[in-house]
Design an enzyme around this catalytic site. Structure first.
Site: not given
Ligand code: SF4
Length: 322
Positions: A59, A183, A248, A275, A282, A285
């Site tokens: 941080c 984080c 995804c 990320c 993800c 965090c």
């Molecule tokens: Fe997929 Fe994660 Fe994006 Fe949701 S946040 S659409 S689960 S990559």
């Protein structure tokens, strides 16, 4: 560290304040004039004490990496960081004296980075004293208390270690604490919260976990660009398959549907990326479950099962229905 804004013309200063309001997500709440007045009206720069407990200084790195000039550097220029173990020039008794005098004066913003060990105080000692004691003592006369980063807000990584790190709220029961997890902490979240406090002398509206709704009122999944593929159940399984490149990341351990933070719209590193767009799932965090209850971070696990069950039950509606 920060370029001085003292010599800016009034017009340019207001322009900067307007830019800061927009960048920090405050433009619907405050005008540039309101922010300028709050930053200029204090007879002296509002003091800030930054303590570090069980932390990795991530941080702090966020703090010292702010773009200058930029909205965060404008705020940093207007506050006085009286005590910060990593960046202050003073050390030893001299540094402790400044902290003690600031506590005596009162009215400062206290920022705490890192968790506090509950297994044994000796896991985190500063100047021969338990960090827990120092946090309690320093919170005494604070005008606002902000827990930055996942460790201070919810225990974070230290919670999963033999030190059994606990969040700041556990050692300051009854104190109003604003939690800014992730984080590390996002500097827009910290600077926006400080500006909100300087303008209104109150905390922004918080959710039940003590997080400002203006930054944590939406899930990462809500605005993820891979969301359409989640809706179609197109889950990336093979990094080397070009067809799956934008699919995804749920089956790679993504916790986005359970993670409440504005990362997918605010993004990181001055809005460059975050990320998921960098190809990393993800890790959640921003949530109390990070990281022990959210493990494995990069593979399917109980959290994935929970998300899939919610999807099957219609509790995570398709994007076009939200
Ligand atoms: Fe997929 Fe994660 Fe994006 Fe949701 S946040 S659409 S689960 S990559």
């Amino acid at each position: 560290m920060v370029k001085s804004f003292e010599r800016l013309s009034r017009r340019d200063f207001l322009k900067f304040c307007g830019g800061a309001a927009a960048a920090l997500g405050l433009s619907e709440l405050f005008t540039a004039e309101m922010i300028a007045e709050a930053l200029e009206s204090a007879a002296k720069k509002p003091p800030l004490i930054w303590l570090e407990g069980q932390d990795c200084a991530g941080c702090t790195i966020s703090l010292i990496s702010v773009e200058n000039p930029g909205p965060a550097s404008l705020i940093l220029d207007k506050i006085s960081i009286r005590y910060h173990e990593t960046i202050m020039a003073a050390s030893g008794h001299m540094a402790e004296k400044v902290r003690e005098e600031t506590i005596k004066e009162g009215g400062y913003v206290l920022v705490v980075e890192g968790a506090i060990p509950s297994a044994d105080d000796r896991f985190c000692m500063v100047g021969g004293r338990p960090f827990r004691e120092i946090a309690i003592e320093t919170a005494k006369n604070a005008a606002a208390i902000i827990g930055v980063g996942a460790c201070s807000a919810f225990g974070g990584i230290p919670r999963g270690t033999p030190t059994k790190g606990v969040p700041l709220s556990k050692v300051l029961p009854g104190k109003a604490i604003i939690n800014l997890p992730t984080c590390p902490v996002h500097m827009d979240h910290l600077m926006g919260t400080i500006v909100y406090f300087l303008v209104t002398h109150k905390a922004p509206r918080l959710d039940k976990l003590g997080r400002p709704l203006m930054y944590f009122g939406m899930s990462v999944h809500d605005n993820c660009r891979r969301r359409g593929h989640f809706d179609e159940e197109e889950f990336l399984t093979d990094w080397n398959d070009p067809k799956q490149r934008d699919w995804c990341l749920l089956e790679k351990g993504c916790k986005g549907p359970e993670a409440y933070a504005d990362c997918s719209i605010r993004r990181w590193n001055n809005g460059i990326n975050f990320c998921i767009d960098a190809g990393a799932p993800c890790q959640g965090c921003s949530e109390p479950g990070f990281y022990d209850e959210y493990s494995p971070l990069y593979a399917m696990g109980p959290v994935t099962d929970r998300i899939l069950a919610k999807k099957a039950a219609g509790l995570i509606p398709r994007k076009e229905n939200t």
